[in-house]
Design an enzyme around this catalytic site. Structure first.
Site, PDB file in Angstrom:
ATOM      1  N   CYS A 156      21.827  -6.797  74.940  1.00  0.00           N
ATOM      2  CA  CYS A 156      20.709  -7.563  74.036  1.00  0.00           C
ATOM      3  C   CYS A 156      19.931  -8.020  72.060  1.00  0.00           C
ATOM      4  CB  CYS A 156      19.069  -6.746  74.460  1.00  0.00           C
ATOM      5  SG  CYS A 156      19.934  -5.231  73.445  1.00  0.00           S
TER       6      CYS A 156
ATOM      7  N   GLU B 127      11.602  -2.097  76.741  1.00  0.00           N
ATOM      8  CA  GLU B 127      12.202  -2.472  75.440  1.00  0.00           C
ATOM      9  C   GLU B 127      12.958  -4.008  75.753  1.00  0.00           C
ATOM     10  OE1 GLU B 127      13.903  -1.605  72.578  1.00  0.00           O
ATOM     11  OE2 GLU B 127      12.553   0.235  72.372  1.00  0.00           O
TER      12      GLU B 127
HETATM   13  P1  NAD Z   1      16.101  -7.378  84.506  1.00  0.00           P
HETATM   14  O1  NAD Z   1      14.572  -7.037  84.022  1.00  0.00           O
HETATM   15  O2  NAD Z   1      16.403  -8.418  85.549  1.00  0.00           O
HETATM   16  O3  NAD Z   1      16.131  -5.675  85.121  1.00  0.00           O
HETATM   17  C1  NAD Z   1      16.272  -4.266  84.614  1.00  0.00           C
HETATM   18  C2  NAD Z   1      15.491  -3.213  85.753  1.00  0.00           C
HETATM   19  O4  NAD Z   1      14.305  -3.623  85.688  1.00  0.00           O
HETATM   20  C3  NAD Z   1      16.211  -3.543  86.096  1.00  0.00           C
HETATM   21  O5  NAD Z   1      16.476  -2.255  86.842  1.00  0.00           O
HETATM   22  C4  NAD Z   1      15.655  -3.668  87.779  1.00  0.00           C
HETATM   23  O6  NAD Z   1      15.861  -2.836  89.311  1.00  0.00           O
HETATM   24  C5  NAD Z   1      14.426  -3.820  87.590  1.00  0.00           C
HETATM   25  N1  NAD Z   1      13.523  -5.024  88.209  1.00  0.00           N
HETATM   26  C6  NAD Z   1      14.099  -6.191  88.292  1.00  0.00           C
HETATM   27  N2  NAD Z   1      12.660  -6.976  89.201  1.00  0.00           N
HETATM   28  C7  NAD Z   1      12.172  -6.307  88.865  1.00  0.00           C
HETATM   29  C8  NAD Z   1      11.164  -6.683  89.869  1.00  0.00           C
HETATM   30  N3  NAD Z   1       9.857  -7.921  89.972  1.00  0.00           N
HETATM   31  N4  NAD Z   1       9.752  -5.564  89.333  1.00  0.00           N
HETATM   32  C9  NAD Z   1      10.214  -4.685  89.013  1.00  0.00           C
HETATM   33  N5  NAD Z   1      11.120  -4.166  88.705  1.00  0.00           N
HETATM   34  C10 NAD Z   1      12.397  -5.315  88.763  1.00  0.00           C
HETATM   35  O7  NAD Z   1      16.827  -7.314  83.311  1.00  0.00           O
HETATM   36  P2  NAD Z   1      18.194  -7.218  83.462  1.00  0.00           P
HETATM   37  O8  NAD Z   1      19.127  -8.019  84.064  1.00  0.00           O
HETATM   38  O9  NAD Z   1      19.100  -5.717  83.893  1.00  0.00           O
HETATM   39  O10 NAD Z   1      19.090  -6.915  81.583  1.00  0.00           O
HETATM   40  C11 NAD Z   1      18.849  -7.961  80.554  1.00  0.00           C
HETATM   41  C12 NAD Z   1      17.585  -8.554  80.305  1.00  0.00           C
HETATM   42  O11 NAD Z   1      17.632  -6.850  79.258  1.00  0.00           O
HETATM   43  C13 NAD Z   1      17.798  -9.145  78.708  1.00  0.00           C
HETATM   44  O12 NAD Z   1      16.637  -9.842  78.755  1.00  0.00           O
HETATM   45  C14 NAD Z   1      18.089  -8.755  77.481  1.00  0.00           C
HETATM   46  O13 NAD Z   1      18.039  -8.777  76.705  1.00  0.00           O
HETATM   47  C15 NAD Z   1      17.108  -7.265  78.234  1.00  0.00           C
HETATM   48  N6  NAD Z   1      17.715  -6.120  77.069  1.00  0.00           N
HETATM   49  C16 NAD Z   1      17.089  -5.678  76.908  1.00  0.00           C
HETATM   50  C17 NAD Z   1      17.314  -4.024  76.428  1.00  0.00           C
HETATM   51  C18 NAD Z   1      16.560  -3.737  74.220  1.00  0.00           C
HETATM   52  O14 NAD Z   1      16.845  -2.394  74.530  1.00  0.00           O
HETATM   53  N7  NAD Z   1      15.442  -3.994  74.124  1.00  0.00           N
HETATM   54  C19 NAD Z   1      18.481  -3.103  76.297  1.00  0.00           C
HETATM   55  C20 NAD Z   1      19.114  -4.050  76.920  1.00  0.00           C
HETATM   56  C21 NAD Z   1      18.705  -4.956  78.051  1.00  0.00           C
END
Ligand code: NAD
Length: 454
Positions: A243, A209
């Site tokens: 998002c 997602e």
């Molecule tokens: P992110 O990708 O930075 O982090 C998401 C999760 O991944 C966190 O739990 C984090 O600890 C983990 N993570 C971060 N870096 C990692 C790595 N290198 N390896 C493994 N895991 C890692 O995202 P965010 O900043 O928490 O959220 C923002 C993004 O999420 C935006 O792009 C937004 O559009 C998207 N989003 C999508 C939805 C959806 O339902 N499609 C919902 C909310 C947010």
């Protein structure tokens, strides 16, 4: 216990078949619901400490959605998990055919920070409803919400069934090295690629997602008051850290002046021009700095002010924006709304098509031909006509992205399906064996099989 031990314990528990019983699943969902209700005060306080989200918004955009998902699963579990009969072809006579939904096993849910409860617990609810065990890794960024979820769940559920692991990138990385039967990830497209790569090594199925730049296309023939009221709410809810918020607006040039006037009115009415209880703060300094870099002050027509100390970033609108501006190069994920005027809908559709497929798209118009054109020609995860964001509130609509904005979906039955395998069974009787598929082969047998397979 370390992760490996928890995963092993969950696998042993899953293999005991306890989670395959609908009664067991329902008991767990009811227990989760009661725990959340009993701990609402703690949940409200934690999210307020993380980003000053009001109780109203927390209930509206987080808890009510989770309760709804639980209630829906409780109500429909029997029918969702029932064996489904399908027709059988003549060549298999006499037999029946059916599909058995079965849980995948030990699942990993990784959450994002912007709706920390909803994005962690709604997938966990779907996983439990489908009969899986769950390891939940919420985002570490809102530390208080992660801690309260860990406390509520880990103190009340056994680790071999449902467990929260707190931590950041290192924790995620270590978890991703382990073998799961399903990974459900919510977050950015760049981290989604890392998750997908790690899952590929274990051939683990994934749901991603992700995010992207979701456009709102506003035609001059729309009902402007209603359009702007809905758009302004959808964009500035959670200070744009949503998002599926409209990332930018494409407005028919003849309506731009009116659109901006009405937008100014609603921003003032909803949020005023200073810090208010109705408006969330930016999650951290890093995002505050990132947003400031996207701002071109010469193009700001509404808002533009901020307070780094309180991480307040005013609802801000930019006009005369082009697709080449900095603000159009990445997902904004904050309260900046670029407005791009256009005269030719075909051209604008072509421009959006050149870019990665967005998570959402919203079209505001009273002209059914134009609405149909947008829905037909643009590919995106999901969206709304004459509204923004609210499609997420209908759990009959599977929620998810396409292309760069993700793969797979959830909410309602879609979530149950995402966490299930559909096992296809041909169930034959033994009282008749025609023998026509066995050697010695003969022309009449071939003709008969051909006829039967038609
Ligand atoms: P992110 O990708 O930075 O982090 C998401 C999760 O991944 C966190 O739990 C984090 O600890 C983990 N993570 C971060 N870096 C990692 C790595 N290198 N390896 C493994 N895991 C890692 O995202 P965010 O900043 O928490 O959220 C923002 C993004 O999420 C935006 O792009 C937004 O559009 C998207 N989003 C999508 C939805 C959806 O339902 N499609 C919902 C909310 C947010």
């Amino acid at each position: 216990m370390n992760y490996e031990q928890i995963i092993t314990a969950q696998r042993v528990f899953f293999n005991s078949n306890a989670t395959k019983d609908n009664g067991f699943r329902k008991t767990q969902l009811r227990k989760l619901r009661s725990l959340l209700v009993a701990n609402e005060r703690r949940l409200y306080d934690a999210i307020y400490a993380d980003f000053k989200k009001s109780e109203f918004e927390t209930a509206e955009t987080e808890l009510l959605l989770i309760y709804h998902e639980i209630d829906l699963a409780l109500k429909n579990m029997e029918s969702w998990s029932r064996k489904k009969k399908v027709p059988t072809n003549l060549v298999n006579f006499p037999s029946r055919s059916y599909i058995i939904p079965e849980p995948l096993g030990v699942t990993l849910v990784i959450g994002a920070w912007n709706y920390p409860y909803q994005l962690s617990l709604a997938p966990a609810v779907a996983a439990i409803a489908a009969g899986n065990t769950v390891i939940l890794k919420p985002s570490e960024i809102p530390a208080n919400t992660a801690a309260v979820m860990a406390s509520i769940i880990n103190e009340n559920f056994p680790a071999n069934y449902f467990h929260v692991v707190e931590g950041g990138v290192e924790t995620s990385t270590a978890l991703l090295e382990c073998k799961f039967d399903k990974i459900f990830f919510t977050g950015s497209t760049s981290v989604g690629k890392i998750v997908y790569e790690a899952a590929a090594k274990q051939l683990t199925p994934v749901t991603l997602e992700l995010g992207g730049k979701s456009p709102a296309i506003v035609m001059a023939d729309c009902n402007m008051e209603v359009t702007v009221q809905r758009l302004a709410w959808a964009k500035f809810l959670n200070a744009g850290q949503t998002c599926i918020a409209p990332d930018y607006v494409l407005i028919e040039a003849s309506a731009e002046k009116r659109f901006l006037e009405v937008l100014g009115k609603y921003i003032e009415r909803n949020y005023g021009s200073s810090i208010t209880e109705n408006y969330v703060q930016i999650i951290n300094d890093k995002n505050m700095e990132r947003l400031l870099k996207l701002l071109d002050v010469s193009k700001v027509v509404i808002g533009g002010s901020c307070n780094k100390e309180s991480r307040y970033f005013a609802p801000t609108v930019m006009r005369n924006v082009s697709f080449d501006d900095a603000v159009m190069q990445e997902e904004i994920f904050g309260p900046i709304l670029p407005v791009i005027a256009f005269t030719d809908l075909n051209e604008v559709i072509a421009n959006v098509k050149e870019r990665p497929k967005p998570l959402s798209c919203f079209v505001f118009s009273t002209n059914s031909k134009k609405i149909k054109q947008v829905l037909n020609e643009l590919s995106f995860g999901g969206g709304a006509v004459n509204d923004a964001l609210m499609h997420i509130s209908n759990s009959a609509l599977p929620f998810g992205g396409v292309g760069n904005s993700g793969m797979g979906n959830y909410h309602g039955e879609a979530g149950f399906k995402t966490f299930s395998h559909y096992k296809s069974i041909l169930h034959k009787s033994s009282w008749l064996e025609t023998g026509i598929k066995y050697p010695p082969y003969a022309g009449w047998k071939q003709r008969l099989i051909k006829w039967m397979m038609r």
